[in-house]
Motif scaffolding. Structure first.
Motif, PDB file in Angstrom:
ATOM      1  N   ILE A  93     141.771 112.995  49.489  1.00  9.61           N
ATOM      2  CA  ILE A  93     141.641 114.412  49.169  1.00  9.61           C
ATOM      3  C   ILE A  93     140.907 114.560  47.842  1.00  9.61           C
ATOM      4  O   ILE A  93     141.238 113.907  46.854  1.00  9.61           O
ATOM      5  CB  ILE A  93     143.026 115.089  49.083  1.00  9.61           C
ATOM      6  N   VAL A  94     139.915 115.431  47.829  1.00 16.06           N
ATOM      7  CA  VAL A  94     139.219 115.808  46.598  1.00 16.06           C
ATOM      8  C   VAL A  94     139.836 117.100  46.088  1.00 16.06           C
ATOM      9  O   VAL A  94     139.915 118.083  46.821  1.00 16.06           O
ATOM     10  CB  VAL A  94     137.708 116.007  46.855  1.00 16.06           C
ATOM     11  N   HIS A  95     140.296 117.091  44.833  1.00 15.02           N
ATOM     12  CA  HIS A  95     140.914 118.300  44.282  1.00 15.02           C
ATOM     13  C   HIS A  95     139.881 119.400  44.111  1.00 15.02           C
ATOM     14  O   HIS A  95     140.074 120.538  44.543  1.00 15.02           O
ATOM     15  CB  HIS A  95     141.581 117.992  42.937  1.00 15.02           C
ATOM     16  N   GLY A  96     138.766 119.107  43.462  1.00 15.92           N
ATOM     17  CA  GLY A  96     137.643 120.024  43.405  1.00 15.92           C
ATOM     18  C   GLY A  96     137.605 120.966  42.220  1.00 15.92           C
ATOM     19  O   GLY A  96     136.571 121.582  41.967  1.00 15.92           O
ATOM     20  N   ASP A  97     138.700 121.105  41.456  1.00 15.11           N
ATOM     21  CA  ASP A  97     138.689 122.065  40.343  1.00 15.11           C
ATOM     22  C   ASP A  97     139.655 121.621  39.249  1.00 15.11           C
ATOM     23  O   ASP A  97     140.523 122.380  38.821  1.00 15.11           O
ATOM     24  CB  ASP A  97     139.047 123.460  40.847  1.00 15.11           C
ATOM     25  N   LEU A  98     139.486 120.392  38.785  1.00  9.80           N
ATOM     26  CA  LEU A  98     140.375 119.852  37.762  1.00  9.80           C
ATOM     27  C   LEU A  98     139.940 120.359  36.393  1.00  9.80           C
ATOM     28  O   LEU A  98     138.786 120.200  35.987  1.00  9.80           O
ATOM     29  CB  LEU A  98     140.319 118.320  37.793  1.00  9.80           C
ATOM     30  N   LYS A  99     140.876 120.985  35.679  1.00 10.91           N
ATOM     31  CA  LYS A  99     140.621 121.539  34.348  1.00 10.91           C
ATOM     32  C   LYS A  99     141.974 121.794  33.687  1.00 10.91           C
ATOM     33  O   LYS A  99     143.028 121.760  34.358  1.00 10.91           O
ATOM     34  CB  LYS A  99     139.811 122.832  34.463  1.00 10.91           C
ATOM     35  N   PRO A 100     142.022 122.039  32.379  1.00 15.08           N
ATOM     36  CA  PRO A 100     143.312 122.191  31.686  1.00 15.08           C
ATOM     37  C   PRO A 100     144.194 123.299  32.231  1.00 15.08           C
ATOM     38  O   PRO A 100     145.415 123.161  32.259  1.00 15.08           O
ATOM     39  CB  PRO A 100     142.889 122.479  30.235  1.00 15.08           C
ATOM     40  N   SER A 101     143.606 124.407  32.686  1.00 17.20           N
ATOM     41  CA  SER A 101     144.437 125.496  33.198  1.00 17.20           C
ATOM     42  C   SER A 101     145.064 125.152  34.539  1.00 17.20           C
ATOM     43  O   SER A 101     146.001 125.835  34.974  1.00 17.20           O
ATOM     44  CB  SER A 101     143.607 126.777  33.321  1.00 17.20           C
ATOM     45  N   ASN A 102     144.573 124.109  35.205  1.00 13.96           N
ATOM     46  CA  ASN A 102     145.161 123.669  36.466  1.00 13.96           C
ATOM     47  C   ASN A 102     146.059 122.453  36.291  1.00 13.96           C
ATOM     48  O   ASN A 102     146.364 121.749  37.243  1.00 13.96           O
ATOM     49  CB  ASN A 102     144.060 123.356  37.490  1.00 13.96           C
ATOM     50  N   VAL A 103     146.445 122.197  35.060  1.00 16.28           N
ATOM     51  CA  VAL A 103     147.438 121.161  34.750  1.00 16.28           C
ATOM     52  C   VAL A 103     148.630 121.860  34.109  1.00 16.28           C
ATOM     53  O   VAL A 103     148.505 122.430  33.017  1.00 16.28           O
ATOM     54  CB  VAL A 103     146.861 120.091  33.801  1.00 16.28           C
ATOM     55  N   LEU A 104     149.776 121.859  34.801  1.00 17.77           N
ATOM     56  CA  LEU A 104     150.978 122.534  34.309  1.00 17.77           C
ATOM     57  C   LEU A 104     151.954 121.506  33.756  1.00 17.77           C
ATOM     58  O   LEU A 104     151.946 120.334  34.159  1.00 17.77           O
ATOM     59  CB  LEU A 104     151.628 123.333  35.439  1.00 17.77           C
ATOM     60  N   LEU A 105     152.826 121.957  32.848  1.00 14.09           N
ATOM     61  CA  LEU A 105     153.790 121.072  32.187  1.00 14.09           C
ATOM     62  C   LEU A 105     155.203 121.563  32.475  1.00 14.09           C
ATOM     63  O   LEU A 105     155.517 122.736  32.225  1.00 14.09           O
ATOM     64  CB  LEU A 105     153.531 121.040  30.682  1.00 14.09           C
ATOM     65  N   ASP A 106     156.055 120.672  32.990  1.00 17.80           N
ATOM     66  CA  ASP A 106     157.427 121.077  33.307  1.00 17.80           C
ATOM     67  C   ASP A 106     158.298 121.015  32.051  1.00 17.80           C
ATOM     68  O   ASP A 106     157.809 120.802  30.935  1.00 17.80           O
ATOM     69  CB  ASP A 106     157.992 120.232  34.447  1.00 17.80           C
ATOM     70  N   HIS A 107     159.604 121.171  32.220  1.00 25.49           N
ATOM     71  CA  HIS A 107     160.497 121.248  31.060  1.00 25.49           C
ATOM     72  C   HIS A 107     160.551 119.948  30.274  1.00 25.49           C
ATOM     73  O   HIS A 107     160.920 119.937  29.103  1.00 25.49           O
ATOM     74  CB  HIS A 107     161.908 121.653  31.510  1.00 25.49           C
ATOM     75  N   ASP A 108     160.178 118.816  30.908  1.00 27.82           N
ATOM     76  CA  ASP A 108     160.135 117.521  30.218  1.00 27.82           C
ATOM     77  C   ASP A 108     158.730 117.157  29.764  1.00 27.82           C
ATOM     78  O   ASP A 108     158.477 116.013  29.388  1.00 27.82           O
ATOM     79  CB  ASP A 108     160.659 116.419  31.148  1.00 27.82           C
ATOM     80  N   MET A 109     157.828 118.111  29.803  1.00 29.00           N
ATOM     81  CA  MET A 109     156.415 117.916  29.438  1.00 29.00           C
ATOM     82  C   MET A 109     155.712 116.914  30.358  1.00 29.00           C
ATOM     83  O   MET A 109     154.725 116.280  29.982  1.00 29.00           O
ATOM     84  CB  MET A 109     156.276 117.458  27.979  1.00 29.00           C
ATOM     85  N   VAL A 110     156.219 116.781  31.575  1.00 35.22           N
ATOM     86  CA  VAL A 110     155.528 115.977  32.586  1.00 35.22           C
ATOM     87  C   VAL A 110     154.434 116.849  33.201  1.00 35.22           C
ATOM     88  O   VAL A 110     154.690 117.991  33.578  1.00 35.22           O
ATOM     89  CB  VAL A 110     156.498 115.479  33.670  1.00 35.22           C
ATOM     90  N   ALA A 111     153.237 116.305  33.287  1.00 39.43           N
ATOM     91  CA  ALA A 111     152.105 117.082  33.791  1.00 39.43           C
ATOM     92  C   ALA A 111     152.077 117.091  35.304  1.00 39.43           C
ATOM     93  O   ALA A 111     152.360 116.082  35.952  1.00 39.43           O
ATOM     94  CB  ALA A 111     150.797 116.511  33.253  1.00 39.43           C
ATOM     95  N   ARG A 112     151.730 118.236  35.866  1.00 36.10           N
ATOM     96  CA  ARG A 112     151.616 118.398  37.316  1.00 36.10           C
ATOM     97  C   ARG A 112     150.314 119.150  37.618  1.00 36.10           C
ATOM     98  O   ARG A 112     150.090 120.237  37.095  1.00 36.10           O
ATOM     99  CB  ARG A 112     152.814 119.151  37.883  1.00 36.10           C
ATOM    100  N   VAL A 113     149.511 118.569  38.461  1.00 35.58           N
ATOM    101  CA  VAL A 113     148.245 119.180  38.851  1.00 35.58           C
ATOM    102  C   VAL A 113     148.500 120.252  39.896  1.00 35.58           C
ATOM    103  O   VAL A 113     149.279 120.045  40.832  1.00 35.58           O
ATOM    104  CB  VAL A 113     147.271 118.113  39.398  1.00 35.58           C
TER     105      VAL A 113
END
Length: 1001
Positions: free
Chosen positions: A821-841
């Protein structure tokens, strides 16, 4: 008379003896004077101290200095004729000496000339040089000297030539040196050091200065207007510092200038249109890598002696001036990476350059140039480098280009050039680099290219070439860098002559129509590091002879028709990092050792008959086959398989039809596929978001808005509501549903459910419901807004962890899903951080599945409207040239994201324009200055580690930062085939993290 003669004889003999005695006495006195002169032993001792400081003396120059001969006869030493035994010159140039300069050199007070250039002298420049008041020439350049420039060099009042460049000197240019400048100093050279501060204005007092070389340092501020007073100045070199502002108008008074170099700074403004009138003796004008604008000065032809003209990477506009063709002494023209256009005349201005018979380099890449390459190009007989890459040039390559006998580099990639590759190129036998990729070339690869016996690199990928690969070309023994012909329509077998490329490092023949078996002679390409033959029609087994290619780091044989077993010898390929054998007809047991012990480095999906291997592969256990029965009943077995397959296909068809009808009859049901997705209605989503209240709005994107809500009273959710009036929104919705339906990874946003219904007005309504990420997006943390100043800055460990998280997610999508799978739009606004600061695309609205050799998005059409798919600044360059979504496109976006995370600079910053990008900015920054572009908060002690930081820790810190930046640069290369694979990027980032943990940083 007889008595007189004997007496005369006696008198003559007596006189002769007296003369001999006088001569002997005089000689004895001279020897006594030489031995007893007070400076002799002092100078001799100083030279012996110099000898003692030598660690290496490979030429045995210093070793030859011994007690048995006068020090004035030692190699490299010259003495005075008037002052016996006093050393006046020390010349040890280019002797490969290693050591330090002892302070005893200050005792050689008669020294006038010192030349220690091109050695490896270390340590500081001794302060004792200040004692040498007779010194006129001090040449210490091209060594490893460090520390500050001694202030008391100002005591050498007769100094004329001070050459300290190409060392590691630091600090400011001492103000005390003004006393040398104001006297006799002729050339002052301190380029390529680590000097800081501003350019001293007192340099303008140098009435004798003819050469001022202070480039390649860390000098800042504006160029002092006082430099315009140096009337005799011929060379002004200020390049690659941090200078700002405009060029002072006073500098145009330097009518004696021959070389003017201010490249690699942050200068702006326009260059005077009549600059050629100011500098009539100019031979070299270098203003590259700045922010100059306007048009190229029309008066340049007035500087009739002009040889080098470098305007690369600025913001110049307009047309390339045709009157430059009047500069008959021109050898180099570089206008790359600007905004030059060519109007209706296209490249016809090149016809004016045919008068420039000395022209060797013509660089016009990365502009907006259109038109055809004129046939008159063949008249530039001396041309060695022709770079017209990354423009919009069309038409065909002129057949006469083969007449350029001296051509070594031909760079035409990234244009719209069509037609065949001229067979006449084979006559350019001096070619070293031929790059024609990313064009519209057609026809066959001419066998005549095989005449270019010095060719190192041949890149023909991304064209419309067909026919077979000529054995004369693939058999070029000179090819060592790369042979790339990917994404064409080449047919036929791979010639056995491939064995002649014994030094080749990179071979990419992917996505063609090559047939036959993989030739066993490929085994003789022992230097291969990367071999990509994916997406062809190769059949048969993987040759046993390839066991010799133990230096391979990447091997991709996927999407072919290969059969047989996976060779066991792959377990011995210790440096192999990527092995892709997916979508073939391989069978039998998968090895467990070596690279097969880690699923992150291999891909074997799409081979239905494989079994065994490590448990993470989830393959069936291997069974002992009854080969006799298989031979006895082959037809029966085939019939059974066909019958069962037909029944399964019929059943699937009935199920699909049934569920389609059912879903159409129930529009309010959530768009979930199985029972793990709960069902929600429009009314429920409206309620949990308080009627989609603006107070609950947490973000807006291209196709909709995201609201905060509380589902079932206790589950915080983010509801993404699609704006279906926006073209492409529906396809984006389908793409995101399909992409998220069957993927699960700790670094991907978790979808709870989807809703496809109608709202209270009867309009169609579609939404996706995710887990709410408590810490927002990476964009918010990297670039704090007006309401976010109370948010702490991300420290280095957090940034590195986030980078690893994002890389893990993309690597999973690329290599560990059933279909890549190609994500196609990777950028900082599409990287979210949960309560433990783990990043989720998140945001898979532009996602695409890669089926076979064709890139398909999940809705079987473009995921959005026409134009570049993705976000400006993060989208891969090849997308702008019409390229389709690819894994490399995601890698490029990740590389830019990584550089942004550690520099704090957006790729869309105003400083980046006209071909100058965040990638180029970091790439051109030297290793030693990487910390200068690091996000400032990362350099504080508390950000780097706890407590005091030792020098060793700081060195390790700099090395790790350099490695992170290197990964970002390698991931964001302009050419897709040059980008680092995501698996490798993830592996290296994890290794850097381990280094930080190991040293407690």
């Amino acid at each position: 008379m007889e008595t007189t003669l004997p007496n005369l004889r006696m008198h003559l003999v007596s006189a002769f003896i007296s003369i001999i005695l006088v001569i002997h006495q005089t000689h004895s006195n001279t020897c006594i004077a030489y031995a007893s002169y007070p400076g002799n032993e002092t100078d001799r001792a100083a030279l012996l101290a110099f000898k003692d400081k030598m660690i290496e003396d490979p030429q045995e120059i210093i070793s030859s200095w011994n007690e048995s001969t006068s020090h004035c006869n030692w190699l490299g030493v010259s003495c005075s004729h008037r002052h016996v035994g006093r050393v006046t010159a020390l010349n040890l140039k280019n002797q490969k000496l290693v050591g330090t300069i002892p302070p005893d050199i200050g005792n050689l007070t008669f020294l006038r000339y010192v030349d220690l250039e091109a050695n490896r002298f270390r340590g500081n420049i001794p302060e004792e040089f200040g004692r040498l008041f007779r010194l006129k020439t001090l040449l210490l350049f091209k060594n490893e000297l460090e520390g500050e420039i001694p202030r008391n060099l100002s005591s050498c009042v007769g100094m004329q030539y001070l050459f300290l460049h190409y060392n590691q000197l630091s600090g400011r240019i001492p103000n005390e040196l003004r006393y040398l400048v104001e006297r006799e100093l002729t050339i002052f050279a301190v380029s390529v050091n680590d000097l800081t501060g501003e350019i001293p204005s007192w340099l303008g007092n140098g009435s004798s200065l003819t050469g001022l070389h202070i480039g390649n340092n860390y000098l800042r501020g504006r160029i002092p207007a006082e430099l315009g007073s140096i009337s005799k100045l011929k060379t002004l070199n200020l390049h690659y510092n941090n200078l700002t502002g405009c060029i002072p108008s006073s500098l145009y008074n330097l009518t004696s200038l021959v070389y003017f170099d201010v490249g690699g700074n942050c200068l702006h403004g326009e260059i005077p249109s009549n600059i050629g009138n100011y500098f009539p003796h100019l031979r070299g004008l270098y203003i590259t890598f700045n922010q100059f604008s306007g048009q190229v000065p029309h008066s340049l032809p007035n500087a009739t002696g002009l040889e080098d003209l470098f305007f690369t990477s600025n913001s110049f506009t307009g047309n390339v001036p045709a009157n430059l063709g009047n500069l008959r002494n021109l050898t180099m023209i570089s206008f790359s990476a600007n905004q030059f256009q060519t109007g209706f005349n296209g490249l016809n201005f090149l016809t004016e350059f045919t008068n420039c018979t000395k022209l060797k380099h013509l660089l016009l890449g990365s502009n907006q140039i259109t038109g055809h390459i004129p046939p008159e190009i063949e008249k530039l007989n001396g041309l060695q480098v022709l770079a017209l890459y990354n423009n919009s040039i069309s038409g065909e390559i002129p057949h006469g280009i083969g007449k350029l006998k001296n051509l070594t580099y031909l760079l035409l990639w990234g244009n719209r050039i069509s037609g065949p590759i001229p067979s006449s190129l084979g006559n350019a036998t001096q070619l070293l680099l031929l790059q024609l990729q990313i064009n519209q070339l057609e026809g066959e690869i001419p066998p005549s290219l095989g005449w270019c016996q010095q060719l190192l690199s041949l890149a023909l990928s991304d064209n419309n070439l067909n026919g077979t690969i000529p054995k004369e070309v693939i058999g070029l023994s000179s090819l060592s860098n790369c042979f790339q012909a990917a994404r064409n329509s080449l047919t036929g077998p791979l010639p056995f002559e491939v064995s002649n490329m014994s030094k080749i490092v990179n071979v990419d023949l992917s996505d063609n129509k090559l047939t036959g078996e993989i030739p066993s002679t490929l085994s003789q390409c022992l230097m291969l590091r990367s071999l990509n033959m994916a997406g062809n029609l190769f059949e048969g087994s993987i040759p046993p002879s390839l066991r010799t290619l133990i230096g391979l780091q990447s091997l991709d044989l996927s999407r072919n028709k290969l059969s047989g077993h996976i060779p066991i010898y792959f377990v011995n390929f210790t440096v192999l990092e990527v092995l892709n054998l997916s979508f073939n007809n391989l069978e039998g047991e998968v090895p467990r050792e070596g690279i097969f012990n880690d699923t992150k480095h291999i891909s074997i999906i799409g081979n239905k008959e494989l079994c065994g291997g490590i448990k993470e592969l989830r393959l069936p256990a291997c069974k002992v086959c009854d080969t006799k029965k298989r031979r006895k009943f082959p037809k029966l077995k085939l019939s059974i398989v066909i019958t069962v397959s037909l029944l399964i296909m019929l059943t699937c068809f009935i199920v699909v039809v049934y569920w389609r009808r059912k879903s159409m009859m129930s529009p309010s049901v959530a768009f979930s596929i199985d029972e793990r997705f709960r069902k929600v209605s429009y009314a429920e989503l409206r309620q949990v978001t308080n009627d989609f209240s603006p107070s609950n709005l947490i973000g807006q994107g291209s196709y909709g808005s995201v609201y905060r809500g509380m589902l079932d009273g206790n589950q915080s959710v983010a509801v993404k509501v699609l704006n279906l009036k926006r073209k492409g929104a529906f396809k984006s919705f389908l793409a995101e549903c399909e992409a998220l339906r069957n993927i699960r990874h700790r670094n991907l946003v978790n979808i709870i459910t989807v809703c496809s219904s109608i709202d209270f007005t009867g309009a169609e309504f579609k939404a996706l419901v995710y887990d709410l990420m408590q810490n927002g997006s990476l964009e918010q943390w990297l670039h704090l807004g007006v309401n976010q100043h109370d948010m702490p800055k991300l420290n280095l460990n957090q940034r590195l962890d986030i980078a690893i998280d994002v890389a893990s997610a993309i690597e999973y999508l690329h290599h560990h899903c059933q279909t890549s799978i190609v994500h196609g739009d990777l950028k900082p606004s599409n990287v979210l951080l949960d309560h433990d600061m783990v990043a989720r695309v998140c945001d898979f609205g532009l996602a695409r599945f890669l089926h076979g050799s064709t890139n398909l998005d999940v809705s079987q059409c473009q995921a959005s409207s026409s134009g570049i798919k993705g976000t400006i600044g993060y989208v891969a360059p090849e997308y702008g040239l019409g390229g389709t979504s690819s894994l490399q496109g995601d890698v490029y976006s990740f590389g830019i994201l990584l550089l942004e995370m550690f520099t704090g600079i957006r790729p869309t910053d105003v400083m980046f324009k006209d071909g100058w990008t965040l990638h180029e900015f970091v790439k051109t920054t030297q290793h030693k200055s990487l910390l200068k572009i690091l996000e400032p908060s990362l350099l504080s002690v508390e950000r780097i580690g706890n407590g005091q930081i030792s020098d060793a820790d700081m060195v390790r810190f700099e090395e790790n930062i350099a490695d992170i930046m290197r990964i970002g640069v390698l991931c964001s290369m302009k050419l897709p085939n040059e980008c680092m694979d995501m698996t490798n990027a993830l592996s290296e980032l994890r290794a850097i993290k381990e280094k930080f943990l190991k040293h407690g940083m």
